[in-house]
Design an enzyme around this catalytic site. Structure first.
Site, PDB file in Angstrom:
ATOM      1  N   ASP A 273      10.220   1.027   0.068  1.00 35.96           N
ATOM      2  CA  ASP A 273       9.024   1.874   0.037  1.00 35.96           C
ATOM      3  C   ASP A 273       7.728   1.066   0.033  1.00 35.96           C
ATOM      4  O   ASP A 273       7.609   0.069  -0.690  1.00 35.96           O
ATOM      5  CB  ASP A 273       9.098   2.724  -1.237  1.00 35.96           C
ATOM      6  CG  ASP A 273       7.944   3.685  -1.364  1.00 35.96           C
ATOM      7  OD1 ASP A 273       7.884   4.635  -0.581  1.00 35.96           O
ATOM      8  OD2 ASP A 273       7.083   3.482  -2.253  1.00 35.96           O
ATOM      9  N   GLU A 315       9.447   0.852   5.080  1.00 36.95           N
ATOM     10  CA  GLU A 315       8.511   1.967   5.204  1.00 36.95           C
ATOM     11  C   GLU A 315       7.106   1.376   5.216  1.00 36.95           C
ATOM     12  O   GLU A 315       6.550   1.044   4.179  1.00 36.95           O
ATOM     13  CB  GLU A 315       8.667   2.958   4.051  1.00 36.95           C
ATOM     14  CG  GLU A 315       7.924   4.259   4.293  1.00 36.95           C
ATOM     15  CD  GLU A 315       6.731   4.504   3.382  1.00 36.95           C
ATOM     16  OE1 GLU A 315       6.004   5.477   3.609  1.00 36.95           O
ATOM     17  OE2 GLU A 315       6.496   3.720   2.434  1.00 36.95           O
TER      18      GLU A 315
HETATM   19  C1  GLC Z   1       5.697   6.017   0.272  1.00 32.82           C
HETATM   20  C2  GLC Z   1       6.298   7.378   0.029  1.00 32.82           C
HETATM   21  C3  GLC Z   1       5.254   8.288  -0.529  1.00 32.82           C
HETATM   22  C4  GLC Z   1       4.725   7.691  -1.821  1.00 32.82           C
HETATM   23  C5  GLC Z   1       4.268   6.253  -1.626  1.00 32.82           C
HETATM   24  C6  GLC Z   1       4.037   5.547  -2.928  1.00 32.82           C
HETATM   25  O1  GLC Z   1       4.704   6.050   1.214  1.00 32.82           O
HETATM   26  O2  GLC Z   1       6.841   7.889   1.215  1.00 32.82           O
HETATM   27  O3  GLC Z   1       5.748   9.575  -0.747  1.00 32.82           O
HETATM   28  O4  GLC Z   1       3.649   8.454  -2.282  1.00 32.82           O
HETATM   29  O5  GLC Z   1       5.220   5.489  -0.931  1.00 32.82           O
HETATM   30  O6  GLC Z   1       5.248   5.201  -3.544  1.00 32.82           O
END
Ligand code: GLC
Length: 639
Positions: A273, A315
């Protein structure tokens, strides 16, 4: 020599296998670790501790996972197969609890799913938790969902069904209630060094000059002051999410330890993430810095030593030029993340749909992206649990005059919040930033494509068009190259869920709009054929079945964008060694009649129309594409 048998190698011990994998991994570990942690590497301390950590987890790894490791060591590109289809869901919203989750495996298997992303399921902080992305304990399951034993059991059931379990690994921050943060707050300097803390606001103010705001409306600023222990803490996201300090090798080891612990419970894919934010440097936006790629390579290659069955998905929701390196470029080629979200494909789908014009899409996707990657591919998607950020740069917009970046971004926000004249969408603005004018967009796939509005208005013509928009999106991500991610409910056209507004801890975060509960009643109508759910589901299932039967759609097959010179159409070729599949999408609500020449088909070549099944049929010499139609045309064999 006749009759003499080559002796079989002695059976390999676990320790010998580990030693071989360590030797293999070391080559790809020393570079990144040396750059990240020069002192700890120079003394030899870090590498020694790393080896011991990996050996310990390998020794504890259950035997069935070790055999999966071996299979994937022999077939390391397993995830690039055209068989791969991911389904992304919240456990509570999909199945209620972890214990009940395996009951739904037949539903997923029937759709063709081979990868199950269970949205944040580790123990979050109580109250607001950013949808579970504020983790308090990485070794415990959210008690509202079940226990670690149930999690392991669910993973085993998925594995037995040929479905790879995936979970979120939040690397950039922990909840402020995590035990490391609690110790830091209590004054323990060793744990204060796990985070980015400052005695006064001098440095935070300097950093702020070049930082962007992630949640300007709900959590302005990137730092928080805590009077009780008199420190400023780096909090990129919400106040209760404390950014980890990856300059500290202890953080690297502690997170890796956690990942391997979870891998041994049966996790096969880690969704890393918010990786773009992991390294900070004064005077920069503190996103996508080169060290982030070193951290990712070091994590991925360490995991490969102790749990080779496991892959990682980055991500990083960033612009095109920053995105590509997450799949490994330069010295990281083939060694970094196995998967990364293709947010640009997603943005361009929505952009072309609203504009009925694919020129920007054709330009962006051909100008900024390679045709393939080494041992890596995109995760393709149209919707997810987050908002859509309109990542369209001024430079790219300038390629489609008279388009401007701000103008087009504004248009898209207006179109999808439904205020633009003629819009079919039911979405909402998110995190409007008065200073920059930036607005992001919330809304489910079905609501943004017009299903919600058409159903409310009882407009069958509009509904049919909306369903075709949805199916075109699914066809795009199933054929573009990469693992398609189907977000829960998008295979049955689930619309926005406005109930979040009634919950005080959710109502500030409009992203809950696109997180509806699975509608099992609607699933019950799938055999009836005529409901929205049945129409969408049948289309998606068909697409995925055709994808699986088409080796040319595997993710290691290069994707070349084809500019047909027609602003209504988007096209690309999947260029396999034996044949090419040309995929064409009609981004307009009009039927298009296109000559074979207009599709740049090779004269004299035969084409199969994969989605319809059978040879390409011409109507009076024309290829006919209905509104939002899609063609997957496979050329005859090359001889
Ligand atoms: C990523 C997740 C999102 C979250 C962020 C912080 O972007 O997809 O939902 O708010 O990380 O952890």
């Amino acid at each position: 020599m006749a009759g003499r048998q080559t002796p079989l190698a002695a059976p390999m011990t676990d320790e010998a296998l580990f030693a071989l994998r360590w030797d293999r991994g070391l080559r790809d570990l020393v570079g990144p670790l040396g750059r990240l942690y020069p002192a700890a590497m120079a003394s030899g301390a870090l590498i020694g501790r790393l080896r011991a950590l990996l050996a310990g987890h390998w020794a504890e790894r259950p035997v069935d996972l070790k055999s999966l490791d071996l299979r994937r060591d022999l077939n390391p590109d397993w995830f690039l197969s055209q068989d791969m289809v991911a389904y992304v869901f919240y456990i509570d919203k999909f199945a209620g609890t972890l214990a009940k989750l395996p009951d739904h495996i037949p539903y997923l298997a029937d759709l063709g799913v081979t990868y199950a992303h269970m949205m944040p399921c580790l123990k979050p902080r109580p109250g607001q938790s950013d949808g579970g992305y504020a983790v308090m304990d990485y070794r415990a399951i959210n008690p509202a969902l079940g226990t670690m034993a149930e999690f392991e059991a669910a993973c085993a059931r998925f594995r037995a069904a040929g479905i790879s379990p995936c979970i979120d690994m939040v690397l950039n921050h922990t909840a402020k209630e995590h035990e490391w943060a609690v110790k830091a707050r209590a004054g323990d300097p060793a744990y204060q060094a796990y985070y980015r803390m400052f005695d006064d606001d001098t440095l935070p103010r300097q950093y702020e000059r070049t930082l962007v705001e992630i949640f300007p409306a709900q959590a302005p600023g990137n730092f928080t002051y805590y009077p009780d222990f008199k420190k400023w803490v780096w909090t990129t996201f919400n106040e209760y999410q404390w950014d980890l300090n990856w300059e500290n090798p202890e953080v690297f080891l502690a997170i890796l330890d956690t990942i391997l612990h979870l891998a041994n419970k049966g996790v096969e894919v880690f969704r890393m993430d918010a990786v773009a934010f992991m390294w900070k440097k004064m005077g920069t936006g503190c996103q996508n810095l080169p060290q982030v790629h070193d951290i990712l390579q070091a994590l991925v290659q360490s995991i490969r030593v102790a749990a080779p069955a496991v892959i990682c998905k980055a991500e990083a929701i960033v612009g095109p030029t920053d995105l590509v390196p997450y799949l490994g470029t330069g010295t990281h080629a083939g060694k970094e993340s196995h998967l990364a979200y293709h947010n640009n494909l997603m943005v361009q789908y929505w952009s072309s749909l609203a504009a009925r014009d694919t020129r920007l899409m054709t330009y962006v996707l051909s100008a900024h992206f390679p045709e393939s990657f080494r041992h890596a591919c995109f995760a393709t998607y149209i919707r997810c649990h987050d908002d859509i950020g309109w990542a369209i740069t001024e430079e790219d917009a300038a390629h489609v005059p008279p388009m401007s970046g701000p103008g087009h971004r504004n248009f898209l926000a207006d179109f999808y919040n439904g205020s633009f004249d003629g819009s079919w969408a039911r979405g909402a603005d998110f995190q409007s930033n008065a200073e920059t004018g930036d607005r992001r967009t919330n809304g489910s796939f079905a609501s943004l494509t017009g299903i919600e509005k058409a159903c409310d208005e009882g407009d069958e013509v509009a509904l049919s068009l909306a369903i075709q928009r949805v199916l075109m999106g699914h066809a795009l991500i199933a054929s573009f190259g990469g693992v398609p991610l189907i977000y829960m409910g998008d295979e049955i056209g689930l619309t926005n869920d406005y109930a979040y507004e009634n919950f005080p801890e959710l109502k500030e975060d409009g992203r809950w709009m696109q997180r509806p509960s699975m509608d099992w009643d609607a699933v019950g109508t799938l055999t009836q054929g005529q409901t929205v759910a049945a129409r969408v589901h049948a289309g998606v299932k068909h697409l995925l079945a055709v994808r699986k039967a088409t080796p040319q759609l595997a993710s290691d097959v290069p994707t070349r964008i084809v500019d047909l010179g027609d602003r209504g159409l988007f096209a690309f070729d999947r260029m396999a060694d034996d044949r090419t599949v040309r995929c064409v999408f009609n981004f307009t609500d009009e039927e298009r009649r296109i000559s074979p020449w207009g599709l740049r088909l090779e004269p004299g070549m035969t084409y199969e129309e994969l989605l319809r099944g059978g040879p390409l049929v011409l109507d009076d010499g024309w290829v006919v594409m209905p509104p939002y139609g899609r063609l997957w045309l496979r050329s005859g064999p090359r001889v």
